[in-house]
Write an enzyme that holds these catalytic residues in place. Structure first.
Site, mmCIF file in Angstrom:
data_model
loop_
_atom_site.group_PDB
_atom_site.id
_atom_site.type_symbol
_atom_site.label_atom_id
_atom_site.label_comp_id
_atom_site.label_asym_id
_atom_site.label_seq_id
_atom_site.Cartn_x
_atom_site.Cartn_y
_atom_site.Cartn_z
ATOM 1 N N LYS A 55 29.937 -7.020 -18.496
ATOM 2 C CA LYS A 55 28.755 -7.835 -19.315
ATOM 3 C C LYS A 55 27.627 -6.879 -19.412
ATOM 4 C CE LYS A 55 26.782 -11.548 -20.591
ATOM 5 N NZ LYS A 55 26.960 -12.821 -21.446
ATOM 6 N N ASP A 106 27.039 -14.329 -15.155
ATOM 7 C CA ASP A 106 28.244 -13.911 -15.639
ATOM 8 C C ASP A 106 28.805 -13.013 -15.031
ATOM 9 O OD1 ASP A 106 27.919 -16.082 -17.564
ATOM 10 O OD2 ASP A 106 27.580 -14.666 -19.348
ATOM 11 N N GLU A 108 32.432 -8.662 -22.383
ATOM 12 C CA GLU A 108 31.733 -9.832 -22.724
ATOM 13 C C GLU A 108 30.502 -9.541 -23.642
ATOM 14 O OE1 GLU A 108 31.176 -13.276 -20.108
ATOM 15 O OE2 GLU A 108 29.669 -14.125 -21.430
ATOM 16 N N GLY A 109 30.152 -10.044 -24.736
ATOM 17 C CA GLY A 109 29.057 -9.878 -25.781
ATOM 18 C C GLY A 109 28.132 -10.807 -24.958
ATOM 19 N N GLY A 167 32.077 -20.341 -24.108
ATOM 20 C CA GLY A 167 33.110 -20.259 -23.236
ATOM 21 C C GLY A 167 33.708 -18.952 -23.023
HETATM 22 N N1 LIG Z 1 38.354 -24.186 -21.204
HETATM 23 C C1 LIG Z 1 37.551 -24.687 -20.221
HETATM 24 N N2 LIG Z 1 37.661 -25.472 -19.214
HETATM 25 C C2 LIG Z 1 36.674 -25.665 -18.248
HETATM 26 N N3 LIG Z 1 35.697 -25.251 -18.193
HETATM 27 C C3 LIG Z 1 35.268 -24.364 -19.300
HETATM 28 C C4 LIG Z 1 36.119 -24.081 -20.336
HETATM 29 N N4 LIG Z 1 35.366 -23.511 -21.018
HETATM 30 C C5 LIG Z 1 34.143 -23.292 -20.695
HETATM 31 N N5 LIG Z 1 34.022 -23.978 -19.513
HETATM 32 C C6 LIG Z 1 32.783 -23.958 -18.672
HETATM 33 O O1 LIG Z 1 31.519 -24.599 -19.563
HETATM 34 C C7 LIG Z 1 30.634 -23.553 -19.230
HETATM 35 C C8 LIG Z 1 29.917 -22.769 -20.471
HETATM 36 O O2 LIG Z 1 30.938 -21.775 -20.547
HETATM 37 P P1 LIG Z 1 30.792 -20.201 -20.443
HETATM 38 O O3 LIG Z 1 32.220 -19.378 -20.270
HETATM 39 O O4 LIG Z 1 29.877 -19.863 -19.429
HETATM 40 O O5 LIG Z 1 30.169 -19.937 -21.888
HETATM 41 P P2 LIG Z 1 29.374 -18.545 -22.593
HETATM 42 O O6 LIG Z 1 29.888 -17.354 -21.671
HETATM 43 O O7 LIG Z 1 30.233 -18.435 -23.872
HETATM 44 O O8 LIG Z 1 27.933 -18.583 -22.376
HETATM 45 C C9 LIG Z 1 30.758 -22.892 -18.011
HETATM 46 O O9 LIG Z 1 30.498 -23.768 -16.778
HETATM 47 C C10 LIG Z 1 32.405 -22.711 -18.049
HETATM 48 O O10 LIG Z 1 32.954 -22.615 -16.644
HETATM 49 MG MG LIG Z 2 28.782 -15.930 -20.467
#
Ligand SMILES: Nc1ncnc2c1ncn2[C@@H]1O[C@H](COP(=O)(O)OP(=O)(O)O)[C@@H](O)[C@H]1O
Ligand SMILES: [Mg+2]
Length: 220
Positions: A37, A52, A117-118, A14
């Site tokens: 990013k 991203d 963002e890492g 997330g």
């Molecule tokens: N709190 C949340 N509510 C709705 N969707 C979420 C939430 N957290 C993550 N997602 C969804 O889950 C998926 C993975 O999250 P993402 O932010 O891309 O993870 P990361 O950047 O850590 O790899 C994406 O499609 C994102 O939109």
């Molecule tokens: Mg990401």
């Protein structure tokens, strides 16, 4: 000028959701915000919108054009792998010094809050020698750790916090992001994390939820 690094217990937890939500929160509140990013893997140049990088640019209200893509994500690789592996597939090596310099220069030049963002989790390898942990330690800026409410996340979260503590990395908040379909209660997870990591504020984030609580904890 202030900067915050967003990491996670792993990939798909997330980070991008949190960063894009914070960007929108800041813009609605009239606060100056920018985001990076710096390292992106699994980047498909033919469809950058859903990357991203594309999602961050959309939240920032900036166009999806090469100058902007290069500006926030200078290191992009197509394989959906850790940076060391993805770069190797292209015969390249991530230049850790250049990565840190780029972030430091961006932090110094940002008039508002810069969200970085890492990639993946806390100890994803960047090259043969360095991991995200080294990147965060070198930048020496506050870190937000995003974790989930999935079964197993307690150990992942406490391990990640311990690794960061061992490098004197300041964790300013843990985002407890609700995992879809998890059988574990958010409230119980929050209470347990609170017992083991008592000094670090926890911001629960339900699916589709807002980052108001997190923003109140981390934005000066
Ligand atoms: N709190 C949340 N509510 C709705 N969707 C979420 C939430 N957290 C993550 N997602 C969804 O889950 C998926 C993975 O999250 P993402 O932010 O891309 O993870 P990361 O950047 O850590 O790899 C994406 O499609 C994102 O939109
Ligand atoms: Mg990401």
């Amino acid at each position: 000028m202030s900067a915050i690094f967003i990491t996670a217990t792993g990939t798909d937890i997330g980070k991008t959701y949190v960063v894009t939500s914070l960007i929108r929160h800041c813009r609605t509140a009239g606060l100056q915000v920018d985001a990076l990013k710096p390292l992106a893997t699994g980047f498909d140049p033919t469809s950058p919108a859903m990357s991203d990088t594309g999602l961050l640019l959309a939240a920032l209200g900036r166009p999806l054009q090469s100058a902007d893509i290069n500006g926030i994500s200078p290191w992009r690789y197509s394989a959906p792998l850790s940076p060391d592996m993805a770069a190797r597939k292209e015969g390249k090596v991530v230049d850790f010094g250049a990565l840190v310099d780029f972030c430091r220069r961006s932090i110094a030049a940002c008039p508002g809050t810069l969200l970085i963002e890492g990639i993946g989790g806390v100890m994803v390898p960047l090259d043969e020698k360095y991991t995200v942990l080294d990147w965060m330690a070198a930048l020496n800026i506050p870190v937000v750790l995003v974790t989930g409410s999935y079964l197993g996340s307690l150990s992942h979260t406490l391990t990640a916090l311990d690794a960061m503590r061992s490098r004197a990395i300041a964790v300013t908040a843990v985002v407890l992001n609700e995992t879809v379909g998890s059988t574990v209660s958010m409230a119980d997870t929050e209470a347990t994390l609170g017992r083991f990591a008592a000094t670090i504020p926890i911001a629960p984030l339900p699916r589709g939820g807002s980052v108001t609580r997190l923003a109140s904890l981390i934005l000066k």
